[in-house]
Design an enzyme around this catalytic site. Structure first.
Site, PDB file in Angstrom:
ATOM      1  N   ARG A 192       1.533   4.274  -2.969  1.00  0.00           N
ATOM      2  CA  ARG A 192       1.325   5.694  -2.647  1.00  0.00           C
ATOM      3  C   ARG A 192       2.600   6.509  -2.827  1.00  0.00           C
ATOM      4  NH1 ARG A 192      -2.456   2.599  -0.315  1.00  0.00           N
ATOM      5  NH2 ARG A 192      -4.427   3.473   0.466  1.00  0.00           N
TER       6      ARG A 192
ATOM      7  N   ARG B 232     -12.827 -14.137  -1.536  1.00  0.00           N
ATOM      8  CA  ARG B 232     -11.944 -14.823  -0.579  1.00  0.00           C
ATOM      9  C   ARG B 232     -12.704 -15.635   0.467  1.00  0.00           C
ATOM     10  NH1 ARG B 232      -7.097 -10.328   0.031  1.00  0.00           N
ATOM     11  NH2 ARG B 232      -6.032 -10.925  -1.902  1.00  0.00           N
TER      12      ARG B 232
ATOM     13  N   SER C 286       0.833  -1.211   0.000  1.00  0.00           N
ATOM     14  CA  SER C 286       0.000   0.000   0.000  1.00  0.00           C
ATOM     15  C   SER C 286       0.865   1.258   0.000  1.00  0.00           C
ATOM     16  CB  SER C 286      -0.877   0.040   1.254  1.00  0.00           C
ATOM     17  OG  SER C 286      -1.842  -0.969   1.208  1.00  0.00           O
TER      18      SER C 286
ATOM     19  N   LYS D 238     -12.534  -8.985  -3.267  1.00  0.00           N
ATOM     20  CA  LYS D 238     -11.068  -8.846  -3.346  1.00  0.00           C
ATOM     21  C   LYS D 238     -10.582  -9.518  -4.639  1.00  0.00           C
ATOM     22  CE  LYS D 238     -10.609  -6.486   0.353  1.00  0.00           C
ATOM     23  NZ  LYS D 238     -10.277  -5.074   0.215  1.00  0.00           N
TER      24      LYS D 238
ATOM     25  N   ASP E  26      -6.834  -8.023   4.744  1.00  0.00           N
ATOM     26  CA  ASP E  26      -6.032  -8.850   3.832  1.00  0.00           C
ATOM     27  C   ASP E  26      -5.457 -10.086   4.528  1.00  0.00           C
ATOM     28  OD1 ASP E  26      -6.555  -7.098   1.796  1.00  0.00           O
ATOM     29  OD2 ASP E  26      -4.690  -5.978   2.027  1.00  0.00           O
TER      30      ASP E  26
ATOM     31  N   SER F 282     -13.530   1.384   3.215  1.00  0.00           N
ATOM     32  CA  SER F 282     -12.532   1.058   2.188  1.00  0.00           C
ATOM     33  C   SER F 282     -11.497   2.164   2.097  1.00  0.00           C
ATOM     34  CB  SER F 282     -13.210   0.888   0.830  1.00  0.00           C
ATOM     35  OG  SER F 282     -12.249   0.959  -0.205  1.00  0.00           O
TER      36      SER F 282
ATOM     37  N   GLY G 219      -6.073  -3.423  -7.558  1.00  0.00           N
ATOM     38  CA  GLY G 219      -7.220  -2.607  -7.156  1.00  0.00           C
ATOM     39  C   GLY G 219      -6.792  -1.255  -6.626  1.00  0.00           C
TER      40      GLY G 219
ATOM     41  N   ARG H 229     -14.234  -6.598 -10.350  1.00  0.00           N
ATOM     42  CA  ARG H 229     -14.273  -5.871  -9.066  1.00  0.00           C
ATOM     43  C   ARG H 229     -15.081  -4.575  -9.187  1.00  0.00           C
ATOM     44  NH1 ARG H 229      -8.510  -6.164  -6.246  1.00  0.00           N
ATOM     45  NH2 ARG H 229      -9.800  -5.520  -4.488  1.00  0.00           N
TER      46      ARG H 229
HETATM   47  C1  S3P Z   1      -5.669  -1.223   0.203  1.00  0.00           C
HETATM   48  C2  S3P Z   1      -6.859  -1.250   0.865  1.00  0.00           C
HETATM   49  C3  S3P Z   1      -7.636  -2.470   1.096  1.00  0.00           C
HETATM   50  C4  S3P Z   1      -6.789  -3.726   0.893  1.00  0.00           C
HETATM   51  C5  S3P Z   1      -5.927  -3.657  -0.329  1.00  0.00           C
HETATM   52  C6  S3P Z   1      -5.016  -2.451  -0.292  1.00  0.00           C
HETATM   53  C7  S3P Z   1      -4.994   0.075   0.005  1.00  0.00           C
HETATM   54  O1  S3P Z   1      -8.717  -2.493   0.184  1.00  0.00           O
HETATM   55  O2  S3P Z   1      -7.623  -4.862   0.846  1.00  0.00           O
HETATM   56  O3  S3P Z   1      -5.133  -4.833  -0.442  1.00  0.00           O
HETATM   57  O4  S3P Z   1      -3.797   0.093  -0.353  1.00  0.00           O
HETATM   58  O5  S3P Z   1      -5.646   1.106   0.217  1.00  0.00           O
HETATM   59  P1  S3P Z   1     -10.110  -1.721   0.527  1.00  0.00           P
HETATM   60  O6  S3P Z   1      -9.735  -0.412   1.027  1.00  0.00           O
HETATM   61  O7  S3P Z   1     -10.880  -1.624  -0.737  1.00  0.00           O
HETATM   62  O8  S3P Z   1     -10.760  -2.602   1.546  1.00  0.00           O
END
Ligand code: S3P
Length: 429
Positions: A28, A347, A24, A343, A316, A168, A95, A123
């Site tokens: 970013r 899952r 993550s 996801k 996760d 989320s 995602g 998704r």
């Molecule tokens: C993430 C947020 C989560 C997580 C994903 C990474 C992120 O998803 O499951 O692996 O980097 O912001 P959601 O925010 O959609 O739950």
């Protein structure tokens, strides 16, 4: 697609692993380096397939990004420096890339199209295209903007007040990134606290964002300044070794450089509640993301209930927590986790289907699963279904199996942990 014979029936796990960069935060770091002004340096970047997709998208948007030895040099020219891409932007399996990118592109006065793999194509995107459209951007996709390909023509955005219907971090972050480009101040309300890496990174890049309880406020028109980012190790990757160390007899593993952001440490809370012999040492709270080392030893575990506001803090890790629960005495119930259905795979279904093949006693519910411990695991032919976390969970499950285990679609693991098997093998004795 690669089928791999997994190591089974091992004696013990012993040693030390330095956990690779957080997925993550790596995403970013590329995004913020690209929309800030100046030269951003990133160290301990995760070179997993997902984060490489983010780099490739930003290069197509005109940003110079040099990558070598898990280090990045990014030359940003602000949001204004992004330019219309010549072709489609391919997010692969990621995602986070597609959803956060939508928030950035919603404010840019050009046309772009986002595509991804088969999993991304299933998704839900309305959670992002919906609010961004209301802010004044034009977004569309299959089924009225619900699925990829998604096309965007961005422009001047109006400030907004939005209550997220789902907890989320991806949706929250997309809206924050749009809010940074809006004409005024925006507020976003979360139903439950989710990972706050975007908020921390805005501050690290000299921007302002406030959080009061679950209300986030961000002003548009801020100029972000380049920064230096050291990415901490990914607790979601560490989780596989935490569980392995707890369930394999005579084990002791030290996990170095693990990110311990309190919005991500639900797994530690749950493991402790289940009786895990887990210790945090060398904690460092001084940088923009807290880190520490973890020591896990073989543990006597008992079942538990995992529900409510902790779910986004371990979302996760649920596949590997399910495996942990198969080795705990008694029943474990996981609730309030419907998000698992959207996801990289569904899952709830993939965890239950695959762990049952190995002999676990586990059933799916509408919003989670029920696991009956303690089970002996046998063996068989399993599949990641193209989902990295399912592949790694099954590779840890195999260590407990008395018969052979073959893993189909093992290549998916490189999405978040290209060195996973090298690190696992170094611990096997
Ligand atoms: C993430 C947020 C989560 C997580 C994903 C990474 C992120 O998803 O499951 O692996 O980097 O912001 P959601 O925010 O959609 O739950």
């Amino acid at each position: 697609m690669a089928t791999l014979k997994l190591k089974t029936n091992i004696n013990c796990l012993f040693g030390e692993v330095t956990i690779p960069g957080d997925k993550s935060i790596s995403h970013r770091s590329v995004m913020f380096g690209s929309i800030a002004y100046g030269e951003t340096k990133v160290t301990n970047f995760l070179p997993g397939d997902d984060c490489l997709s983010t780099i490739s998208c930003f290069r197509k948007l005109g940003v110079t990004i040099e990558e070598s030895d898990n280090q990045l040099r990014i030359i940003g020219n602000g949001f204004e420096g992004l330019t219309e891409p010549d072709g489609v932007l391919d997010v692969g399996n990621s995602g986070t890339t597609i959803r956060l990118l939508m928030g950035i592109l919603a404010g840019r006065p050009f046309f772009s199209t986002l595509v991804g793999d088969e999993s991304i194509g299933k998704r839900p995107m309305t959670r992002v295209t919906g609010p961004l459209t209301r802010m004044g951007a034009w977004l569309d996709g299959r089924k009225n903007g619900a699925f990829t390909p998604i096309s965007i023509r961005g422009g001047q955005l109006n400030p907004f007040h939005y209550e997220l219907p789902v907890a989320s971090a991806q949706v929250k972050s997309a809206l924050i990134l749009a809010g940074l480009q809006a004409a005024g101040e925006s507020t976003i309300i979360e139903p439950a606290e989710t990972r706050d890496h975007t908020e921390r990174m805005i501050q690290q890049f000299g921007g302002e964002i406030t959080k009061n309880n679950k209300v986030i406020t961000v002003k548009g028109g801020q100029k972000l300044t380049a920064s230096t980012i050291h990415v901490p190790g990914d607790i979601s990757s560490a989780a596989f070794f935490l569980v392995a160390g707890a369930v394999i007899p005579r084990s002791e593993i030290v996990l170095k450089n693990v990110g311990l952001n309190p919005t991500r440490t639900g797994i530690i809370e749950v493991m402790k509640k289940m009786g895990a012999d887990l210790e945090i040492v060398q904690k460092d709270d001084n940088s923009f993301e807290p880190t520490g080392d973890l020591i896990i030893k073989t543990s006597n575990l008992k079942g538990t209930v995992v529900e409510g506001d902790i779910i986004p803090k371990l979302i996760d890790e649920i596949p590997i927590i399910a495996l942990l629960a198969t080795q705990a005495e008694g029943i474990t119930v996981i609730k309030d986790a419907e998000e698992l259905k959207v996801k990289e795979t569904n899952r709830i279904d993939t965890v239950v289907y695959e762990l049952r093949k190995l002999g676990a006693s586990i059933e799916a519910t509408n919003d989670g699963m029920i696991i009956y411990g303690k089970s002996n695991l046998n063996g068989g032919r399993v599949s990641s279904h193209g989902d990295h976390r399912i592949g790694m969970m099954l590779s840890i499950a195999a260590l407990l199996c008395i018969n052979n285990v073959e893993l189909e679609q093992s290549e998916a693991i490189s999405v978040s942990y290209p060195n996973f098997f090298a690190h696992l093998n170094s611990l096997i004795h």
